[in-house]
Design an enzyme around this catalytic site. Structure first.
Site, PDB file in Angstrom:
ATOM      1  N   ASP A   1     -16.156  -3.214  13.078  1.00  0.00           N
ATOM      2  CA  ASP A   1     -16.724  -3.793  14.294  1.00  0.00           C
ATOM      3  C   ASP A   1     -15.700  -4.119  15.377  1.00  0.00           C
ATOM      4  O   ASP A   1     -15.301  -3.262  16.135  1.00  0.00           O
ATOM      5  CB  ASP A   1     -17.557  -5.038  13.948  1.00  0.00           C
ATOM      6  CG  ASP A   1     -18.776  -4.682  13.107  1.00  0.00           C
ATOM      7  OD1 ASP A   1     -18.756  -3.606  12.483  1.00  0.00           O
ATOM      8  OD2 ASP A   1     -19.737  -5.453  13.064  1.00  0.00           O
TER       9      ASP A   1
ATOM     10  N   GLU B   1     -20.847 -13.926   3.498  1.00  0.00           N
ATOM     11  CA  GLU B   1     -20.411 -12.667   4.105  1.00  0.00           C
ATOM     12  C   GLU B   1     -18.900 -12.641   4.276  1.00  0.00           C
ATOM     13  O   GLU B   1     -18.258 -11.607   4.092  1.00  0.00           O
ATOM     14  CB  GLU B   1     -21.115 -12.519   5.466  1.00  0.00           C
ATOM     15  CG  GLU B   1     -20.759 -11.268   6.230  1.00  0.00           C
ATOM     16  CD  GLU B   1     -21.438 -11.214   7.584  1.00  0.00           C
ATOM     17  OE1 GLU B   1     -21.454 -10.129   8.196  1.00  0.00           O
ATOM     18  OE2 GLU B   1     -21.949 -12.258   8.055  1.00  0.00           O
TER      19      GLU B   1
END
Length: 820
Positions: free
Chosen positions: A561, A790
């Site tokens: 990302d 996460e």
């Protein structure tokens, strides 16, 4: 001079001029009409031929344009791995039914395109919220204290615990194959107060909804729904029994019979059907219940039915699904028979878990082993079955178009936040799944590889069906065929090949034979579309070169990302991580080709090229920093600033834009982090490499990646460490600790610690310390919060991001078991 002796010349008429005048007077009439007619016909024919040529060219151009437009939605011309009936009860009875709705707190469905869906909702009565919230889909906004599977084997049973603030819900299910339509299953839902004696009234609502064809009919006893009788193509005739609850004295029963035109609207429909009634005779308290038969006039009939029981906890309800085709069942899967079957499957689960992971001999306590069982079960219990079509686009399509409809059997990263399939996540998922159940893993990989189109491309994010689509913002729905994702499916394939090389097992070879044509197309697509501007270099596509709103244009396709890349995206970029992924892929393609006795020379040549250390260093080794780096048009001095107000609208709040303080130039991107480790992570470096030593030294540097909780994603002293990418986007891969990359690091350290070479000792020491830090912190956070996360904060170790995140973060089980 005048006249004697001279001949007098007589003037003759000018024939050419007369003809010309005649023609002018006759308006072009020829004295040879046959010749003139022939010429006209010839001209007409030429004109017609020219017109035909124009039409043919137009048709060819349009046809070729249409052909290019359709390529993105054309399946690969190769035998499918998942044949049309392979998920049917006749072929795969053990996996026909499952908890394949990971987005719901509890839901059951089959592996068929339009399966009826079954699920649980609940609400807490007498709260301050009006109306009280209904729980249905997993959501962080619900702020549950904890939820997740405690045990789940992916085939026979599952046990889950959900914690509200004042009470716990336990969901258990057991399956039993039989008959022609997948057999029976029973679900038991139990509620217990957290504090003994605390009074709390709760409504449990269990439903069945059709997704298209089929019919359901309720059997009612006043306001109580006793059972639902139904029929569908997948299930044949079936009964759904709502059995008498235990301990539910004074229970109130209600129901809903209605029509839902879409599965993603079930909760809203139920909420809109709520009615209020007095709970006690004095009417001092009111409770909410379902409204009964509420079928819209313009609907084709009822397809959504809900049974509601409202009682003071503790109480317990059972729901039994029975296939009418199962005529020789030994007993009904209820009450004591259910408990006995559940106990048998739970004991088999414990035994298998010990055999596969052997954590007792690693010195872990019972609580730590229970944590590992839960982490693994949440990975397995998070497997879903989705059906539908992706929305895709190529450069030849003016608008997005639908991919072909297909089913996808896949794990999901997070039930609450990412309840759908992600290509690069799935490779990591199957490192764990393949350890637990290789058949499930092969089935998952086959489903993914069947999504390859004729170009060799797989859409990297799968958003199939209305329920999945409802969870995704519009900007992320469309998948573009120039965009890749790391080919991580090669990781579990590599492990499979190592385990089975030399095996005489015919099923293994059949799997390789089926998978190889698809892998060839996928591999070729990477080597065609993702190559760089110079030989043996690679570049991720999908970066936005025009934006000025991002501090560093994201590279979503890399999976990392907002990890810093070249500040100004151009075709000259070189990405070291993608090059290493392709080195890994080419080596595995070589191994598969050899195992199948096929030509492997091209794959081996590419593998040798991409593992040539001198060439790798030439492209990516920054000798000044002694790091592996990306290369591109870059400036290290960029920042976000708010532009000056527009004089015509001085009060408008303008977004911050990027300001470049140092002229960009073609250079190495000097940001030490996960990308810098890839030649090490994927074991490309030789064990005696000086660069390997340098990486091992840098790993332990606390000013770079080392923390007491695991390796952070970006060095403390990197220019963009912990910087927001826009004023609205917090840092993501800019410092946080990610478990998948730490798993790859530990796998590599384990490899170099057990491979003869000069740096075995430092690799072993680093491995032991990193493994201890990582496991200790994840366990601590799980005990503190009830969740696996996460990512983890590099300063405090606290869990961050979506939760529960039992996708690749569940790799902690393999780390504990030291299986790499």
């Amino acid at each position: 001079m005048g006249g004697h002796g001279q001949k007098v010349r007589q003037r003759k008429p000018d024939i050419k001029k007369e003809r010309s005048d005649d023609q002018e007077a006759g308006k072009g009439k020829s004295k040879n009409p046959k010749k003139d007619a022939s010429s006209g016909i010839r001209n007409l024919i030429l004109l017609v031929l020219a017109a035909f040529a124009v039409i043919i060219v137009f048709v060819l151009v349009k046809g070729y344009t249409w052909y290019l437009e359709t390529l993105v939605t054309k399946p690969l011309n190769a035998p499918k791995m998942i044949i049309d009936n392979s998920t049917s009860p006749a072929v795969s009875p053990s996996r026909f039914w499952g908890s394949y709705r990971p987005h719901a707190y509890f839901g059951m469905k089959t592996r068929t395109p339009r399966s009826p869906v079954f699920g649980l909702m609940w609400l807490t009565q007498f709260t301050f919220e009006m109306p009280p919230p209904i729980r249905h889909w997993c959501s962080q906004d619900d702020k549950l204290a904890k939820y997740g599977w405690l045990k789940h084997d992916g085939v026979n049973f599952g046990v889950q615990e959900i914690e509200e603030n004042t009470y716990k819900i336990r969901t258990e299910f057991v399956k039993r194959p039989g008959g022609d339509h997948g057999g029976d299953w029973t679900a038991r839902i139990s509620l217990e107060p957290k504090v003994k004696g605390m009074k709390q009234v709760v409504s449990l609502m269990f439903y069945v909804a059709l997704d298209g064809q089929g019919v359901v009919t309720p059997s009612l006893d006043g306001s109580r729904m006793k059972k639902v009788t139904g029929y569908s193509e997948e299930l044949g005739h079936f009964d759904l029994h709502f059995l008498n609850p235990e301990k539910a004295s004074g229970a109130r029963y209600h129901h809903l019979v209605s029509y839902a035109n879409r599965l993603d609207r079930l909760k809203n429909l139920m909420q809109n059907s709520l009615r209020v009634d007095a709970w006690d005779k004095a009417r001092t308290m009111s409770y909410f219940h379902l409204g009964g038969r509420l079928i819209p006039r313009d609907s084709p009939g009822a397809n959504f039915m809900v049974h509601q029981i409202t009682a003071e906890i503790p109480f317990q309800m059972e729901v039994a699904f029975e296939s009418v085709s199962f005529i020789d069942r030994p007993n009904r899967l209820r009450s004591n028979a259910f408990s006995e079957e559940l106990q048998k499957h739970a004991e088999n689960f414990d035994k298998k878990f010990t055999e596969v992971f052997d954590l007792e001999n690693k010195g872990y306590s019972k609580d730590e082993i229970d944590f590992a069982k839960s982490a693994m079960s949440n990975m397995i219990g998070g497997i879903g079955y989705f059906y539908g079509s992706s929305l895709v686009k190529s450069k030849y399509n003016k608008e997005p178009v639908d991919y072909w409809e297909a089913g996808l059997y896949t794990g999901v990263p997070s039930r609450s936040f990412f309840p759908r399939g992600f290509l690069w996540d799935e490779g990591f998922h199957n490192l764990l799944i393949s350890q637990w159940d290789p058949e499930i893993s092969e089935d998952i990989m086959a489903h993914w590889l069947d999504l390859i189109n004729t170009e060799g491309w797989i859409p990297r994010e799968q958003i199939l069906g209305v329920e999945a689509r409802a969870r995704v913002p519009d900007e992320f729905v469309v998948q573009r065929n120039e965009n890749a994702n790391p080919p991580t499916l090669f990781l579990p394939l590599q492990r499979l090949i190592k385990r089975m090389t030399g095996s005489q097992d015919p099923t293994f070879h059949r799997f390789l034979e089926a998978v190889f044509p698809r892998l060839k197309a996928w591999y070729s697509w990477y080597n065609t579309t993702q190559v760089g501007s110079i030989p043996s270099s690679y570049r991720w596509r999908g970066r936005d070169a025009k934006t000025n709103l991002e501090l560093n244009p994201k590279t979503l396709t890399s999976g990392l990302d907002d990890y810093p890349r070249a500040s100004h995206p151009t075709d000259d970029e070189r990405h070291v991580d993608l090059r290493c992924w392709m080195a890994l892929a080419s080596g595995i393609m070589t191994d598969i080709a050899k195992e199948l006795g096929q030509d492997h020379s091209e794959y081996e040549a590419t593998h040798n090229l991409l593992t040539d250390i001198e060439l790798l260093n030439k492209l990516h080794w920054n000798s000044e920093k002694s790091w592996y780096c990306d290369y591109g048009l870059h400036s290290s001095k960029v920042l976000l600033q708010r532009p000056r107000p527009n004089p015509n609208n001085p009060h408008a709040q303008l977004d911050k834009v990027r300001v470049v303080k140092e002229k960009e130039s073609l250079r190495y991107v000097e940001s030490f982090g996960y990308v810098s480790l890839f030649p090490f992570l994927l074991k490309i470096l030789p064990p005696d490499s000086q660069n390997l030593f340098r990486i091992l030294v840098d790993l332990k540097n606390s000013q770079l990646l080392w923390t007491n909780y695991g390796l952070r994603s970006l060095a403390l002293k990197a220019p963009l460490y912990n910087k927001r990418n826009t004023e609205h986007d917090p840092p993501y891969w800019r410092g946080a600790i990610w478990i998948n990359m730490n798993y790859l690091t530990l796998s590599s350290l384990y490899h170099y610690a057990n491979t003869p070479g000069k740096y075995q000792k430092i690799a072993q020491e680093t491995y032991s310390e990193l493994r201890n830090n990582l496991v200790k912190n994840i366990l601590k956070e799980y005990e503190r919060t009830g969740y696996i996360y996460e990512q983890y904060d590099d300063k405090t170790g606290q869990g961050k991001g979506s939760h529960p995140f039992t996708g690749w973060s569940a790799l902690v089980v393999l780390i504990m078991a030291e299986k790499y």
